[in-house]
Design a protein around this motif. Structure first.
Motif, PDB file in Angstrom:
ATOM      1  N   VAL A  68      47.214  93.728  46.288  1.00 54.58           N
ATOM      2  CA  VAL A  68      47.925  92.546  46.768  1.00 54.58           C
ATOM      3  C   VAL A  68      48.737  91.970  45.615  1.00 54.58           C
ATOM      4  O   VAL A  68      48.190  91.664  44.558  1.00 54.58           O
ATOM      5  CB  VAL A  68      46.949  91.474  47.300  1.00 54.58           C
ATOM      6  N   ILE A  69      50.038  91.838  45.809  1.00 53.96           N
ATOM      7  CA  ILE A  69      50.926  91.235  44.811  1.00 53.96           C
ATOM      8  C   ILE A  69      51.635  90.065  45.475  1.00 53.96           C
ATOM      9  O   ILE A  69      52.342  90.239  46.471  1.00 53.96           O
ATOM     10  CB  ILE A  69      51.964  92.248  44.283  1.00 53.96           C
ATOM     11  N   VAL A  70      51.439  88.875  44.954  1.00 51.95           N
ATOM     12  CA  VAL A  70      52.061  87.670  45.497  1.00 51.95           C
ATOM     13  C   VAL A  70      53.309  87.354  44.669  1.00 51.95           C
ATOM     14  O   VAL A  70      53.223  87.193  43.452  1.00 51.95           O
ATOM     15  CB  VAL A  70      51.081  86.478  45.467  1.00 51.95           C
ATOM     16  N   VAL A  71      54.455  87.272  45.320  1.00 50.35           N
ATOM     17  CA  VAL A  71      55.722  86.982  44.656  1.00 50.35           C
ATOM     18  C   VAL A  71      56.085  85.523  44.936  1.00 50.35           C
ATOM     19  O   VAL A  71      56.274  85.143  46.097  1.00 50.35           O
ATOM     20  CB  VAL A  71      56.841  87.919  45.159  1.00 50.35           C
ATOM     21  N   TYR A  72      56.165  84.727  43.893  1.00 50.55           N
ATOM     22  CA  TYR A  72      56.498  83.300  44.024  1.00 50.55           C
ATOM     23  C   TYR A  72      57.861  83.066  43.381  1.00 50.55           C
ATOM     24  O   TYR A  72      57.983  82.940  42.175  1.00 50.55           O
ATOM     25  CB  TYR A  72      55.420  82.445  43.365  1.00 50.55           C
ATOM     26  N   MET A  73      58.898  83.043  44.210  1.00 51.19           N
ATOM     27  CA  MET A  73      60.267  82.864  43.726  1.00 51.19           C
ATOM     28  C   MET A  73      61.033  82.022  44.738  1.00 51.19           C
ATOM     29  O   MET A  73      60.462  81.550  45.729  1.00 51.19           O
ATOM     30  CB  MET A  73      60.953  84.222  43.533  1.00 51.19           C
ATOM     31  N   GLY A  74      62.329  81.849  44.490  1.00 53.06           N
ATOM     32  CA  GLY A  74      63.173  81.167  45.443  1.00 53.06           C
ATOM     33  C   GLY A  74      63.247  81.927  46.759  1.00 53.06           C
ATOM     34  O   GLY A  74      63.054  83.147  46.803  1.00 53.06           O
ATOM     35  N   ASP A  87      44.951  82.477  56.030  1.00 49.60           N
ATOM     36  CA  ASP A  87      43.585  82.810  55.613  1.00 49.60           C
ATOM     37  C   ASP A  87      43.541  84.055  54.731  1.00 49.60           C
ATOM     38  O   ASP A  87      42.725  84.155  53.811  1.00 49.60           O
ATOM     39  CB  ASP A  87      42.692  83.014  56.848  1.00 49.60           C
ATOM     40  N   TYR A  88      44.419  85.029  55.011  1.00 51.48           N
ATOM     41  CA  TYR A  88      44.341  86.272  54.249  1.00 51.48           C
ATOM     42  C   TYR A  88      44.834  86.122  52.810  1.00 51.48           C
ATOM     43  O   TYR A  88      44.693  87.052  52.019  1.00 51.48           O
ATOM     44  CB  TYR A  88      45.077  87.421  54.955  1.00 51.48           C
ATOM     45  N   LEU A  89      45.431  84.991  52.450  1.00 59.56           N
ATOM     46  CA  LEU A  89      45.756  84.740  51.049  1.00 59.56           C
ATOM     47  C   LEU A  89      44.671  83.931  50.348  1.00 59.56           C
ATOM     48  O   LEU A  89      44.689  83.793  49.135  1.00 59.56           O
ATOM     49  CB  LEU A  89      47.106  84.021  50.930  1.00 59.56           C
ATOM     50  N   HIS A  90      43.730  83.392  51.101  1.00 64.19           N
ATOM     51  CA  HIS A  90      42.534  82.784  50.518  1.00 64.19           C
ATOM     52  C   HIS A  90      41.452  83.847  50.309  1.00 64.19           C
ATOM     53  O   HIS A  90      40.645  83.749  49.384  1.00 64.19           O
ATOM     54  CB  HIS A  90      41.999  81.678  51.434  1.00 64.19           C
ATOM     55  N   ASP A  91      41.441  84.839  51.161  1.00 62.81           N
ATOM     56  CA  ASP A  91      40.468  85.924  51.069  1.00 62.81           C
ATOM     57  C   ASP A  91      41.213  87.233  51.301  1.00 62.81           C
ATOM     58  O   ASP A  91      41.530  87.590  52.436  1.00 62.81           O
ATOM     59  CB  ASP A  91      39.362  85.733  52.107  1.00 62.81           C
ATOM     60  N   PHE A  92      41.497  87.959  50.216  1.00 59.13           N
ATOM     61  CA  PHE A  92      42.291  89.178  50.317  1.00 59.13           C
ATOM     62  C   PHE A  92      41.614  90.266  51.141  1.00 59.13           C
ATOM     63  O   PHE A  92      42.274  91.188  51.634  1.00 59.13           O
ATOM     64  CB  PHE A  92      42.610  89.718  48.926  1.00 59.13           C
ATOM     65  N   GLU A  93      40.305  90.177  51.304  1.00 53.74           N
ATOM     66  CA  GLU A  93      39.612  91.192  52.095  1.00 53.74           C
ATOM     67  C   GLU A  93      40.061  91.164  53.553  1.00 53.74           C
ATOM     68  O   GLU A  93      39.934  92.156  54.266  1.00 53.74           O
ATOM     69  CB  GLU A  93      38.100  90.973  52.010  1.00 53.74           C
ATOM     70  N   LEU A  94      40.608  90.023  53.992  1.00 53.71           N
ATOM     71  CA  LEU A  94      41.092  89.925  55.370  1.00 53.71           C
ATOM     72  C   LEU A  94      42.382  90.708  55.581  1.00 53.71           C
ATOM     73  O   LEU A  94      42.789  90.921  56.719  1.00 53.71           O
ATOM     74  CB  LEU A  94      41.326  88.448  55.733  1.00 53.71           C
ATOM     75  N   LEU A  95      43.013  91.128  54.498  1.00 51.11           N
ATOM     76  CA  LEU A  95      44.252  91.894  54.614  1.00 51.11           C
ATOM     77  C   LEU A  95      44.007  93.357  54.943  1.00 51.11           C
ATOM     78  O   LEU A  95      44.908  94.050  55.406  1.00 51.11           O
ATOM     79  CB  LEU A  95      45.054  91.801  53.311  1.00 51.11           C
ATOM     80  N   PHE A  96      42.809  93.849  54.664  1.00 50.54           N
ATOM     81  CA  PHE A  96      42.521  95.264  54.858  1.00 50.54           C
ATOM     82  C   PHE A  96      41.280  95.431  55.741  1.00 50.54           C
ATOM     83  O   PHE A  96      40.190  95.018  55.329  1.00 50.54           O
ATOM     84  CB  PHE A  96      42.307  95.952  53.507  1.00 50.54           C
TER      85      PHE A  96
END
Length: 337
Positions: free
Chosen positions: A249-255, A309-318
């Motif tokens: 999981v890679i979170v990109v925080y940009m404009g 929710d899946y960014l609070h708990d990455f396990e929910l993404l998979f």
């Protein structure tokens, strides 16, 4: 220092020092690069080196990504410069062009939302006297913004060639002994030299900004790839049989514009998918699945971002959560029964 007049102290390091010279024969060297490279070129070199030293990563995949990035950079920049007004999402280019080339319109309209302004066909005049006929019951004056276009980079350079030829003709005309009136016929875009100079300046800035804008996206894409290749894979002994081994999981925080561009690159050119990620369509245009936040806000609306929710708990993404529209329709059918 002015010649024979007054001395001026050089401003501190926190001020910009204006100069009329552009370093076209020099560039900033990336630290530690040998032979010397720019920072972005050095980033791509390190990316290839990291794949060569890691047996778990595929060098062919990285080479494919870099090839796609180069092609995308050229095509996306050319597209942006082919019609800067239509292709600029935020409308900043159009507002800057209005200020330089159509200052009378710029000073008399509402410019609070450049994104909306660039898409409007007309805008009402904000002057106090703009009340229409019959004491305000008639139609108010409006500016026709739809007819104003920003010339493409190709048209801009074509104008510069005409300008150079015209300038040489005028110089010859004014250096005659009798110094008569102008002998050359000026093209329409040179009838007002002051406006023409401002318009050329802002168009040059738009061209430079377009390349820099897309270069930021290229750097972000290469950085994402570098993070992915440098992330160690857990040893087999510490992984259960049913646990995924290649999930990252890679979170990109940009404009917002950069994030949407990067997301579109990975979906369109690298085969990634938005399926299962939360999102919707804004203004019936591009889907926002995979994006967190909004691109448009009301004046009094809170800027607080609610993370799914899946960014609070990455396990929910998979595996990928089933939050597609098909699932939503099934729920509605059950309610009807």
């Amino acid at each position: 220092r002015d010649e024979g007049k007054k001395e001026y102290q050089r401003p501190g390091d926190h001020y910009l020092i204006p100069t009329r010279f552009v370093p076209v024969h020099a560039y900033l060297k990336a630290r530690g690069s040998n032979p010397p490279q720019t920072w972005l070129s050095s980033l791509q070199t390190k990316l290839l080196q990291s794949t060569n030293s890691s047996p778990n990563d595929s060098t062919q995949d990285i080479q494919h990504l870099l090839t796609q990035v180069k092609k995308w950079y050229e095509t996306s920049t050319q597209y942006l410069l082919s019609d800067p007004k239509a292709s600029d999402i935020n409308g900043d280019y159009f507002v800057a062009y209005l200020r330089a080339a159509h200052r009378g319109i710029y000073d008399t309209i509402d410019r609070s939302d450049p994104q909306v302004l660039a898409r409007r066909d007309t805008m009402p005049v904000l002057n106090k006297g703009n009340k229409g006929k019959n004491g305000g019951k008639g139609k108010k004056k409006k500016h026709n913004l739809g007819a104003i276009e920003i010339p493409s980079a190709k048209d801009y350079f074509a104008e510069l060639q005409i300008l150079a030829a015209t300038t040489n003709t005028l110089t010859t005309a004014f250096t005659t002994k009798k110094k008569k009136k102008k002998m050359a016929i000026l093209p329409p875009f040179l009838l007002d030299p002051k406006t023409a100079a401002a318009r050329y300046r802002v168009q040059s800035q738009i061209i430079v900004d377009a390349y820099q804008l897309k270069m930021v996206d290229v750097a972000a894409i290469c950085t994402i790839a570098q993070i992915a290749t440098n992330t160690p894979t857990p040893p087999a002994a510490s992984i259960s049989s049913d646990a995924p081994t290649n999930k990252l999981v890679i979170v990109v925080y940009m404009g917002s514009e950069h994030v949407q561009t990067i997301l579109e690159f990975f979906v369109t050119h690298m085969g990634f998918t938005r399926e299962g990620l939360l999102g919707d369509k804004q203004n019936n245009k591009k889907p926002t699945a995979g994006l967190v936040g909004k691109t448009e806000w009301e004046d009094e609306e809170s800027r607080l971002v609610d993370l799914p929710d899946y960014l609070h708990d990455f396990e929910l993404l998979f595996p990928v959560p089933q939050t597609t529209k098909k699932g939503a329709k099934k729920k509605k059918k059950k309610k009807k029964k």
